[in-house]
Motif scaffolding. Structure first.
Motif, PDB file in Angstrom:
ATOM      1  N   LEU A  36      65.732 -97.463  16.912  1.00 21.05           N
ATOM      2  CA  LEU A  36      65.552 -98.512  15.906  1.00 21.05           C
ATOM      3  C   LEU A  36      66.506 -98.287  14.735  1.00 21.05           C
ATOM      4  O   LEU A  36      67.122 -99.226  14.239  1.00 21.05           O
ATOM      5  CB  LEU A  36      64.099 -98.535  15.416  1.00 21.05           C
ATOM      6  CG  LEU A  36      63.091 -99.159  16.376  1.00 21.05           C
ATOM      7  CD1 LEU A  36      61.674 -98.880  15.916  1.00 21.05           C
ATOM      8  CD2 LEU A  36      63.318-100.658  16.480  1.00 21.05           C
ATOM      9  N   GLN A  40      69.125-101.043  13.702  1.00 25.36           N
ATOM     10  CA  GLN A  40      68.833-101.791  12.478  1.00 25.36           C
ATOM     11  C   GLN A  40      69.654-101.331  11.276  1.00 25.36           C
ATOM     12  O   GLN A  40      69.907-102.124  10.378  1.00 25.36           O
ATOM     13  CB  GLN A  40      67.337-101.685  12.152  1.00 25.36           C
ATOM     14  CG  GLN A  40      66.492-102.240  13.293  1.00 25.36           C
ATOM     15  CD  GLN A  40      65.048-102.399  12.916  1.00 25.36           C
ATOM     16  OE1 GLN A  40      64.372-101.425  12.591  1.00 25.36           O
ATOM     17  NE2 GLN A  40      64.550-103.611  12.985  1.00 25.36           N
ATOM     18  N   ILE A  41      70.024-100.055  11.259  1.00 24.61           N
ATOM     19  CA  ILE A  41      70.782 -99.575  10.110  1.00 24.61           C
ATOM     20  C   ILE A  41      72.270 -99.456  10.458  1.00 24.61           C
ATOM     21  O   ILE A  41      73.121-100.100   9.845  1.00 24.61           O
ATOM     22  CB  ILE A  41      70.242 -98.206   9.616  1.00 24.61           C
ATOM     23  CG1 ILE A  41      68.736 -98.310   9.345  1.00 24.61           C
ATOM     24  CG2 ILE A  41      71.007 -97.747   8.371  1.00 24.61           C
ATOM     25  CD1 ILE A  41      68.339 -99.330   8.286  1.00 24.61           C
ATOM     26  N   GLY A  44      73.216-102.621  11.970  1.00 23.86           N
ATOM     27  CA  GLY A  44      72.456-103.681  11.313  1.00 23.86           C
ATOM     28  C   GLY A  44      73.287-104.870  10.872  1.00 23.86           C
ATOM     29  O   GLY A  44      72.985-106.011  11.198  1.00 23.86           O
ATOM     30  N   LYS A  48      73.238-108.623  12.153  1.00 26.69           N
ATOM     31  CA  LYS A  48      72.848-109.683  11.218  1.00 26.69           C
ATOM     32  C   LYS A  48      73.829-110.844  11.316  1.00 26.69           C
ATOM     33  O   LYS A  48      73.452-112.001  11.361  1.00 26.69           O
ATOM     34  CB  LYS A  48      72.816-109.124   9.793  1.00 26.69           C
ATOM     35  CG  LYS A  48      71.503-109.410   9.083  1.00 26.69           C
ATOM     36  CD  LYS A  48      71.452-108.750   7.733  1.00 26.69           C
ATOM     37  CE  LYS A  48      70.485-107.583   7.751  1.00 26.69           C
ATOM     38  NZ  LYS A  48      70.479-106.790   6.536  1.00 26.69           N
TER      39      LYS A  48
ATOM     40  N   GLY B 241      67.149-107.231  11.791  1.00 26.46           N
ATOM     41  CA  GLY B 241      66.059-106.988  10.832  1.00 26.46           C
ATOM     42  C   GLY B 241      66.470-106.051   9.708  1.00 26.46           C
ATOM     43  O   GLY B 241      65.950-106.139   8.601  1.00 26.46           O
ATOM     44  N   GLY B 242      67.413-105.143  10.005  1.00 25.38           N
ATOM     45  CA  GLY B 242      67.880-104.216   8.971  1.00 25.38           C
ATOM     46  C   GLY B 242      66.767-103.298   8.493  1.00 25.38           C
ATOM     47  O   GLY B 242      65.790-103.058   9.214  1.00 25.38           O
ATOM     48  N   LEU B 243      66.916-102.809   7.283  1.00 25.18           N
ATOM     49  CA  LEU B 243      65.949-101.846   6.755  1.00 25.18           C
ATOM     50  C   LEU B 243      64.640-102.523   6.383  1.00 25.18           C
ATOM     51  O   LEU B 243      63.565-102.080   6.762  1.00 25.18           O
ATOM     52  CB  LEU B 243      66.541-101.135   5.530  1.00 25.18           C
ATOM     53  CG  LEU B 243      65.652-100.058   4.897  1.00 25.18           C
ATOM     54  CD1 LEU B 243      65.374 -98.938   5.889  1.00 25.18           C
ATOM     55  CD2 LEU B 243      66.307 -99.506   3.637  1.00 25.18           C
ATOM     56  N   SER B 272      60.031-106.630  14.660  1.00 19.42           N
ATOM     57  CA  SER B 272      61.132-105.837  14.117  1.00 19.42           C
ATOM     58  C   SER B 272      62.076-106.675  13.283  1.00 19.42           C
ATOM     59  O   SER B 272      62.597-106.222  12.268  1.00 19.42           O
ATOM     60  CB  SER B 272      61.930-105.237  15.269  1.00 19.42           C
ATOM     61  OG  SER B 272      61.650-103.892  15.386  1.00 19.42           O
ATOM     62  N   GLU B 273      62.311-107.907  13.710  1.00 20.55           N
ATOM     63  CA  GLU B 273      63.229-108.763  12.985  1.00 20.55           C
ATOM     64  C   GLU B 273      62.674-109.108  11.613  1.00 20.55           C
ATOM     65  O   GLU B 273      63.401-109.129  10.628  1.00 20.55           O
ATOM     66  CB  GLU B 273      63.483-110.054  13.785  1.00 20.55           C
ATOM     67  CG  GLU B 273      64.565-110.924  13.159  1.00 20.55           C
ATOM     68  CD  GLU B 273      64.750-112.266  13.859  1.00 20.55           C
ATOM     69  OE1 GLU B 273      63.883-112.634  14.667  1.00 20.55           O
ATOM     70  OE2 GLU B 273      65.746-112.930  13.566  1.00 20.55           O
ATOM     71  N   GLY B 276      61.667-105.296   9.713  1.00 15.85           N
ATOM     72  CA  GLY B 276      62.716-104.294   9.568  1.00 15.85           C
ATOM     73  C   GLY B 276      62.336-102.914  10.061  1.00 15.85           C
ATOM     74  O   GLY B 276      61.312-102.723  10.719  1.00 15.85           O
ATOM     75  N   LEU B 277      63.187-101.957   9.725  1.00 15.73           N
ATOM     76  CA  LEU B 277      62.976-100.582  10.166  1.00 15.73           C
ATOM     77  C   LEU B 277      61.677-100.025   9.588  1.00 15.73           C
ATOM     78  O   LEU B 277      60.923 -99.336  10.268  1.00 15.73           O
ATOM     79  CB  LEU B 277      64.162 -99.709   9.729  1.00 15.73           C
ATOM     80  CG  LEU B 277      64.129 -98.264  10.229  1.00 15.73           C
ATOM     81  CD1 LEU B 277      64.242 -98.219  11.738  1.00 15.73           C
ATOM     82  CD2 LEU B 277      65.247 -97.451   9.601  1.00 15.73           C
ATOM     83  N   SER B 280      58.704-101.377  11.496  1.00 16.90           N
ATOM     84  CA  SER B 280      58.720-100.899  12.875  1.00 16.90           C
ATOM     85  C   SER B 280      58.301 -99.442  12.935  1.00 16.90           C
ATOM     86  O   SER B 280      57.508 -99.050  13.796  1.00 16.90           O
ATOM     87  CB  SER B 280      60.118-101.050  13.473  1.00 16.90           C
ATOM     88  OG  SER B 280      60.568-102.361  13.318  1.00 16.90           O
TER      89      SER B 280
END
Lengths: 622, 369
Positions: A36, A40-41, A44, A48, B241-243, B272-273, B276-277, B280
């Protein structure tokens, strides 16, 4: 309460075990967390961006459907490109000007476009909606010109089924229809989507998995107005396999021409291997009609037609065989040694059983006749007597031996099995005992007995080829799109009729007499150069008083007329079965039809041979 | 009937963990039903949740030794249900997994998981009775043929539906349990060999389109229009989703329907979207706590039946969570496995809550005998 039980198991190393498992769990979740974090990071921002202007579209690539080809290589069912205009609702600019422009390009009105867009599922804003199908070149060009003003509008080319010969051979080829909701949920149709076409009858249906090919797909990136920028990944469609039929198109066309205006069925089959050269069911239909937009009225006219043009009478029509069945009874009696070919039997005008009188078709009767004469003139009383002595169980046994009462296994769907009645069947069906009188009517092919024209073709093939029942078939071979043969259909013997060669010879000779004797019922089929053998049959629709003129009877109540024949009689290579619904006597119309067919077939053959001789001659001269 | 100790010893932490996860799950389903996908599945999910809670309490009230006593009968009954699916099941999405009662569709394979765990527990408990602890260095393969058959029957029937995901969960539960019962390492490898041996035999009985489906499960690029697309879109959904996430109800991937089966198999991607992290990882921690808690229940239980049942259920939850989230983050191939408490579906929700009921049951009665 349950009885108390002492703790029995005390894990010696319980702690260690659980620490091991807790460790495994924590490591597994740690990895999920790490993944994750990576998505996501670390990735990310990239993701996006991808999500913000998600411009990945899916496009289905439709394969070419396999061709259906006759034995000489003529295409009976092919494909032509068809253009359709589609709109991706999410990319389309829903402004009055936009609507007007596209309406002008396609020559339709704005309301219809809006109606189509509204009817599309709101769940899939990126799924293209069809606005108009079958565009002509002008419309396609118009759209392409205005491309930049029409975001989200696509022109999609897809193959469309095309039947170059229209109504010809349509019952064999079959037709296509759109898949329905019910079918979409089934296993067999996995991979189909709503709006897909599939074969509904004939070869189109029975060869659906062979013809269909494999759908491909393309992931593409599009720009802000829906133009394709680049292909991300692609799987090319695989065209379907071609099906080569045993059908002989010139013969098929000729028969259709001869049979024009009549209602019924004609089959031309090669008795040496079961290959069907022609299969005509009349009236016919144009399979292309399902692709056109037809009005409800026209459609109802087709569906409600009293003569059922969609029905393939060759395999679905069940009729009493009439006097054709005498051939089976004769074979049975010879095999059971109830008679000898030369033995004469006295045949008066009627056969009396109890207080029932069974008439012969000929007033006054035939007097003393043998088997051959009885077949030639189709004497009823002779066969009443044979049937009486055989009994229904024996008759049924031999009928089944010749393939009646069960499907022949032909390679198109919808075949009916006909009916061979016996005591058991009657008890089950009507809960009634079998009456002797029914045996009598059965022995001349009337009553409960039902056969399909394809069963008759198979039966007469067996008589012509010395007793082998081949599976009648329409598929000759299957080829891949690049011409590599993937399957060759070989003659498939389903069984051998256990009638001796001598006995079959007796019957064959009698059938030659039917056509060639001046008193034979099939004399109208007599040909000069080729020796033909055959048998007439008349299937009663209702019992009619003897003295009534045929023309006075309403059409729907007139008898069905049969004629089944083989030629050349010495070494048969063609069996023809003709059934004319409400056609009166088998010796008239059907016999003449069969004669025309044989005439065409053998004339063409000798023409080809002549050419061969000429070529050889030329070659020798050199 | 209800012992006072049942109330004082009730496993409140596990119960609250369950409630928290269920509530998050329903809220997330509310978000998926706000998109272009019409329908109010979250309302239905709430009904299922309530039914599941009732079942949880009912199961809790029955002494778990009752399930041991009737263990094989329970197994047999659910086996019959699976057979019924095999012959008369209703078909949807190209698979035959459901039974219809009135208007409600029910998937017997879900509850069959618990029936198998109970049957295995009964078997191993009986075994230890006979062996009197002789098997110090663990079971050999020949001692395990009964449990092997108990697992093989449902796996075969479910593979035939076809439901690869559920069949895999059955297999993993079985392997976890025999591992827990301490199988000899050599025997374990032989077992793996046997399972690998059966794969081609089963493969042989599948029809072409079923094979192609299963192949696509493992190699999504075979099907760029279906699964391959789903995998990419799920990855984008999770990653974007990012942080901090895009916020509740603000996920674009799911709202615009880029994400297929977002209320069942890919439900975690939606979560998650939007969360975010941070969100999650929080859910991962909750699941992790739940599973470790389950392991401790197995450890604390005084009888072997309780141990096997608690461990079996915990392993079931573990594998479902790991496989489903692994799927959503494209770590693992896509096999349809629901995420407990999150995925929409009556059978799986009720089964999960009954499983929790059994866990609490084992935990609470650890002092009674």
């Amino acid at each position: 309460m349950l009885e108390r039980r002492k703790p029995i198991y005390k894990p010696s190393n319980g702690k260690q075990v659980s620490i091991l498992f807790v460790g495994i769990v924590i490591i597994a979740f740690f990895f999920l967390g790490l993944r994750l974090f990576y998505l996501q990071i670390i990735k990310g921002d990239e993701n996006k961006k991808l999500a913000e202007n998600n411009r990945i579209r899916l496009r289905k690539l439709i394969p070419q459907r396999g061709l259906i080809i006759d034995r000489h290589g003529t295409i009976l069912a092919g494909n032509i490109p068809s253009y359709r205009a589609m709109i991706v609702p999410e990319d389309f600019e829903h402004s009055p000007d936009g609507f007007k422009l596209i309406a002008r390009c396609l020559n339709i009105n704005v309301d219809e476009i809006q109606k189509r867009l509204k009817s599309a599922s709101k769940d899939f804003p990126f799924r293209p909606v069809t606005i108009k199908t079958d565009l002509n070149w002008k419309e396609v060009a118009h759209i392409e010109e205005e491309r930049s003003h029409l975001p989200g509008v696509q022109i999609v080319v897809s193959p469309k089924r095309y039947y170059p010969f229209g109504k010809t051979c349509s019952h064999v080829i079959g037709y296509m229809g759109m898949i329905n909701v019910h079918e979409l949920r089934k296993y067999e149709y996995l991979g189909y989507q709503s709006g897909d076409w599939l074969g509904r009858s004939g070869i189109e249906a029975s060869c659906e998995p062979i013809l269909r090919g494999k759908v491909g797909g393309r992931q593409i990136e599009v720009d802000a107005i829906g133009r394709e920028l680049k292909t991300l990944s692609e799987v090319l469609p695989i065209p379907g396999n071609n099906v080569i039929l045993t059908i002989d198109l010139p013969l098929q066309k000729k028969i259709e021409e001869i049979f024009k205006g009549k209602i019924g069925a004609v089959i031309a089959i090669d008795p040496r291997n079961g290959e069907i050269l022609s299969m005509v069911s009349s009236p016919s239909f144009d399979p292309g009609v399902f692709y056109k937009k037809i009005s409800k009225k026209e459609w109802m006219k087709l569906v409600k037609d009293p003569f059922h043009p969609f029905q393939n009478r060759c395999i679905m029509g069940q009729y009493p065989p009439g006097s054709l069945f005498k051939v089976v009874v004769a074979a049975a009696a010879l095999k059971e040694a109830l008679i000898t070919p030369s033995k004469k039997v006295f045949c008066p005008a009627t056969f009396i059983l109890g207080d029932q009188e069974y008439r012969d078709w000929k007033e006054g009767g035939f007097g003393d006749i043998n088997l051959k004469q009885a077949l030639i003139e189709s004497c009823d009383v002779y066969f009443y007597k044979l049937g009486y002595r055989l009994g229904i169980e024996k008759i049924a046994k031999y009928a089944r031996l010749f393939g009646l009462g069960r499907k022949t296994g032909i390679d198109i769907p919808g075949e009916k099995s006909g009916l061979v009645p016996d005591k058991n069947w009657k008890r089950k069906r009507f809960n009634e005992p079998w009456y002797l009188g029914e045996t009598i009517t059965c022995s001349i092919g009337q009553g409960y007995l039902l056969v399909t024209p394809i069963q008759v073709a198979s039966l007469f093939s067996a008589i012509a080829n010395g007793g082998i029942l081949y599976r009648p078939h329409l598929i000759k071979r299957i080829e891949r799109y690049d011409g590599i043969i993937t399957k060759e259909i070989l003659p498939e013997p389903l069984g051998k009729v256990s009638i001796s060669k001598e006995n079959l010879d007796v019957i064959r000779k009698a059938l030659i007499g039917v056509v060639n004797s001046p008193v034979g019922t099939g004399r109208r089929c007599k040909m000069e150069r080729v020796l033909v053998g055959g048998k007439t049959g008349t299937a009663q629709v209702i019992s009619i008083p003897k003295n009534k003129n045929e023309r006075e009877i309403p059409f729907k109540l007139r008898d069905h007329a049969w004629f089944a024949a083989f030629a050349p009689a010495e070494n048969p290579e063609l069996v023809v079965v003709v059934l004319v619904e409400h056609g009166g006597h088998g010796g008239n119309v059907p016999a003449l039809v069969a004669k025309d067919i044989f005439d065409f077939y053998f004339r063409r053959k000798s023409g080809e041979e002549m050419q061969m001789v000429m070529f050889k001659g030329i070659a020798n001269d050199r | 009937m209800i012992d006072r100790r049942l109330i004082t010893n009730f496993d409140w932490p596990l119960f609250f963990l369950t409630i928290i996860l269920s509530v998050i799950g329903v809220i997330n389903l509310y978000s998926t039903s706000q998109g272009v996908l019409s329908g109010n599945i979250y309302v239905k999910q709430i009904y299922w949740f309530i039914i599941g809670l009732l079942a949880l309490f009912l199961i809790f009230c029955i002494d778990y030794r009752f399930f041991e006593k009737w263990g094989y009968l329970i197994y047999f009954l659910f086996f019959l249900l699976l057979l019924t699916v095999f012959f008369h099941g209703s078909i949807a999405y190209g698979a035959k997994r459901w039974l219809k009662f009135g208007g409600i569709r029910f998937q017997p394979s879900e509850l069959m998981k618990l029936a198998m765990i109970i049957a295995l527990g009964k078997y191993f408990h009986g075994q230890r009775n006979d062996l009197k602890g002789e098997k110090k260095d663990g079971y050999r393969l020949r001692d395990l043929w009964v449990p092997f058959i108990l697992a093989l029957i449902p796996v075969m029937l479910i593979l035939k539906q076809p439901d690869l995901g559920t069949a895999i969960i059955f297999l993993f539960i079985f392997i976890s349990i025999i591992f827990y019962m301490r199988i000899r390492l050599s025997s374990f490898f032989i077992l793996c060999g046997i399972i690998l041996f059966f794969v081609p035999i089963f493969w042989h009985f599948l029809k072409d389109y079923q094979r192609s489906r299963i192949l696509t499960f493992f190699n999504p690029s075979r099907d760029p229009l279906g699964l391959g697309y789903q995998i990419i879109q799920s990855k984008i959904a999770v990653g974007s989703g990012g942080l901090w996430g895009k916020g509740f109800l603000h996920g674009t991937q799911s709202k615009l329907h880029f994400l297929p089966t977002q209320h069942t198999d890919f439900v975690f991607s939606v979560f998650s979207e939007e969360w975010g992290l941070i969100g999650s990882i929080l859910v991962l921690i909750l699941f992790c706590l739940l599973i470790i808690w389950g392991l401790s229940i197995a450890n604390q239980s005084k009888d072997l039946f309780g141990k096997v049942v608690a461990f079996g259920i915990t392993s079931m939850l573990f594998w479902q969570v790991v496989i489903n989230i692994g799927m959503a983050t494209s770590l693992l191939p896509v096999v349809g496995v629901p995420l407990p408490f999150f995925s929409y579906g009556g059978s799986s929700t009720v089964t999960t809550l009954i499983a929790i009921g059994l866990l609490i049951n084992v935990k609470t009665r650890r002092f009674i005998f």
